[in-house]
Design a protein around this motif. Structure first.
Motif, PDB file in Angstrom:
ATOM      1  N   HIS A 169      52.941  20.339  13.523  1.00  0.00           N
ATOM      2  CA  HIS A 169      51.684  19.664  13.199  1.00  0.00           C
ATOM      3  C   HIS A 169      51.531  18.368  14.005  1.00  0.00           C
ATOM      4  CE1 HIS A 169      48.110  18.900  10.937  1.00  0.00           C
ATOM      5  NE2 HIS A 169      48.556  17.726  10.562  1.00  0.00           N
ATOM      6  N   GLU A 227      45.542  16.559  20.084  1.00  0.00           N
ATOM      7  CA  GLU A 227      44.183  16.189  19.682  1.00  0.00           C
ATOM      8  C   GLU A 227      43.884  14.743  20.056  1.00  0.00           C
ATOM      9  OE1 GLU A 227      43.994  17.215  15.547  1.00  0.00           O
ATOM     10  OE2 GLU A 227      43.477  19.285  15.977  1.00  0.00           O
ATOM     11  N   ASP A 257      41.759  24.397  15.982  1.00  0.00           N
ATOM     12  CA  ASP A 257      41.495  23.527  14.827  1.00  0.00           C
ATOM     13  C   ASP A 257      40.200  22.761  15.010  1.00  0.00           C
ATOM     14  OD1 ASP A 257      43.839  24.351  13.688  1.00  0.00           O
ATOM     15  OD2 ASP A 257      44.957  22.521  14.087  1.00  0.00           O
ATOM     16  N   ASN A 258      39.981  22.247  16.215  1.00  0.00           N
ATOM     17  CA  ASN A 258      38.758  21.499  16.482  1.00  0.00           C
ATOM     18  C   ASN A 258      37.522  22.384  16.351  1.00  0.00           C
ATOM     19  OD1 ASN A 258      40.062  19.075  16.923  1.00  0.00           O
ATOM     20  ND2 ASN A 258      40.255  19.389  19.114  1.00  0.00           N
ATOM     21  N   LYS A 259      37.596  23.615  16.845  1.00  0.00           N
ATOM     22  CA  LYS A 259      36.474  24.551  16.721  1.00  0.00           C
ATOM     23  C   LYS A 259      36.173  24.838  15.257  1.00  0.00           C
ATOM     24  CE  LYS A 259      36.931  27.134  21.028  1.00  0.00           C
ATOM     25  NZ  LYS A 259      37.280  28.418  21.640  1.00  0.00           N
ATOM     26  N   ILE A 260      37.232  25.072  14.494  1.00  0.00           N
ATOM     27  CA  ILE A 260      37.060  25.358  13.070  1.00  0.00           C
ATOM     28  C   ILE A 260      36.431  24.173  12.367  1.00  0.00           C
ATOM     29  CG2 ILE A 260      38.296  25.755  10.898  1.00  0.00           C
ATOM     30  CD1 ILE A 260      40.284  27.484  12.593  1.00  0.00           C
ATOM     31  N   ASP A 261      36.941  22.976  12.629  1.00  0.00           N
ATOM     32  CA  ASP A 261      36.386  21.764  12.010  1.00  0.00           C
ATOM     33  C   ASP A 261      34.906  21.608  12.337  1.00  0.00           C
ATOM     34  OD1 ASP A 261      38.829  21.163  10.916  1.00  0.00           O
ATOM     35  OD2 ASP A 261      39.332  19.609  12.385  1.00  0.00           O
ATOM     36  N   LEU A 262      34.546  21.823  13.596  1.00  0.00           N
ATOM     37  CA  LEU A 262      33.154  21.699  14.023  1.00  0.00           C
ATOM     38  C   LEU A 262      32.273  22.731  13.323  1.00  0.00           C
ATOM     39  CD1 LEU A 262      31.019  20.408  15.884  1.00  0.00           C
ATOM     40  CD2 LEU A 262      31.643  22.111  17.598  1.00  0.00           C
ATOM     41  N   VAL A 292      32.858  24.351  10.471  1.00  0.00           N
ATOM     42  CA  VAL A 292      32.780  24.051   9.032  1.00  0.00           C
ATOM     43  C   VAL A 292      31.780  22.924   8.798  1.00  0.00           C
ATOM     44  CG1 VAL A 292      34.057  23.119   7.046  1.00  0.00           C
ATOM     45  CG2 VAL A 292      35.046  24.963   8.426  1.00  0.00           C
ATOM     46  N   GLN A 293      31.816  21.923   9.657  1.00  0.00           N
ATOM     47  CA  GLN A 293      30.860  20.814   9.543  1.00  0.00           C
ATOM     48  C   GLN A 293      29.424  21.318   9.745  1.00  0.00           C
ATOM     49  OE1 GLN A 293      31.350  17.717  12.475  1.00  0.00           O
ATOM     50  NE2 GLN A 293      30.184  16.251  11.267  1.00  0.00           N
ATOM     51  N   GLU A 314      28.422  23.219   6.598  1.00  0.00           N
ATOM     52  CA  GLU A 314      28.164  22.325   5.461  1.00  0.00           C
ATOM     53  C   GLU A 314      26.859  21.555   5.615  1.00  0.00           C
ATOM     54  OE1 GLU A 314      31.753  20.037   5.318  1.00  0.00           O
ATOM     55  OE2 GLU A 314      32.838  21.588   4.191  1.00  0.00           O
ATOM     56  N   GLU A 338      38.072  32.052   9.311  1.00  0.00           N
ATOM     57  CA  GLU A 338      37.751  30.938   8.422  1.00  0.00           C
ATOM     58  C   GLU A 338      36.496  31.211   7.601  1.00  0.00           C
ATOM     59  OE1 GLU A 338      39.378  28.038   7.700  1.00  0.00           O
ATOM     60  OE2 GLU A 338      41.001  28.848   8.905  1.00  0.00           O
TER      61      GLU A 338
END
Length: 170
Positions: free
Chosen positions: A9, A16, A58-63, A65-66, A69, A98
């Motif tokens: 991690h 990142e 991870d960055n793609k997933i975060d983007l 999800v944002q 939302e 995801e």
């Protein structure tokens, strides 16, 4: 085992923070910078590449999800257009493993609608079949209601114009 996961991690976090790294190295014979062929990559470099890809994922997933939302449908936007935009986000999330539940998609789409849809949203939310309502069924239902709202709007505009003409004649 836990220690390895923490190190993994931390490695992702480091990538990142510091950004992408290059597969370019100086050729020992020519001293020219060139891409390191896969078969010449060290295990350490391959691990760094894996971490790099994980960080990007991870960055793609975060983007995504944002985006999911914060997704909203604009006042003048058609249901088809809003659904196409929403579906692009949903499909991308699913491709990255995801995805959310289909019930979540239905509720999200209802919340994303413009307030002019409030009466219809309330009727659907209070219906007994909301928990089993599929997203494509919801879209079909909303498209039918959209046509009704457009016809009502045209009738209202027509009556309003007639009323204005009568007021001018008085």
């Amino acid at each position: 085992m836990v220690k390895t996961q923490q190190c993994d991690h931390v490695g992702v976090m480091e990538i990142e923070c510091k950004g992408d790294f290059s597969l370019i190295a100086r050729n020992k014979e020519t001293q020219v910078l060139e891409v390191v062929p896969f078969e010449e990559q060290t295990d350490e470099l391959k691990k760094k590449l894996a971490k790099n890809n994980e960080a990007k994922m991870d960055n793609k997933i975060d983007l995504l999800v944002q985006q999911y939302e914060q997704f909203t449908i604009l006042e003048e936007e058609y249901i088809d257009s809003g659904f196409a935009r929403c579906n692009t986000i949903i499909t991308s999330l699913k491709s990255l493993d995801e995805g959310f539940s289909s019930k979540n998609y239905v509720r999200k789409f209802l919340r994303a609608l413009h307030p002019k849809w409030r009466a219809k949203v309330t009727a659907i939310e209070e219906s007994k079949y909301l928990s089993s309502l599929a997203l494509d069924e919801l879209i079909g239902n909303l498209k039918v209601h959209e046509v009704v709202m457009e016809k009502d709007s045209e009738i209202y505009k027509g009556k309003k114009k007639k009323g204005q003409v009568h007021c001018l004649e008085s």
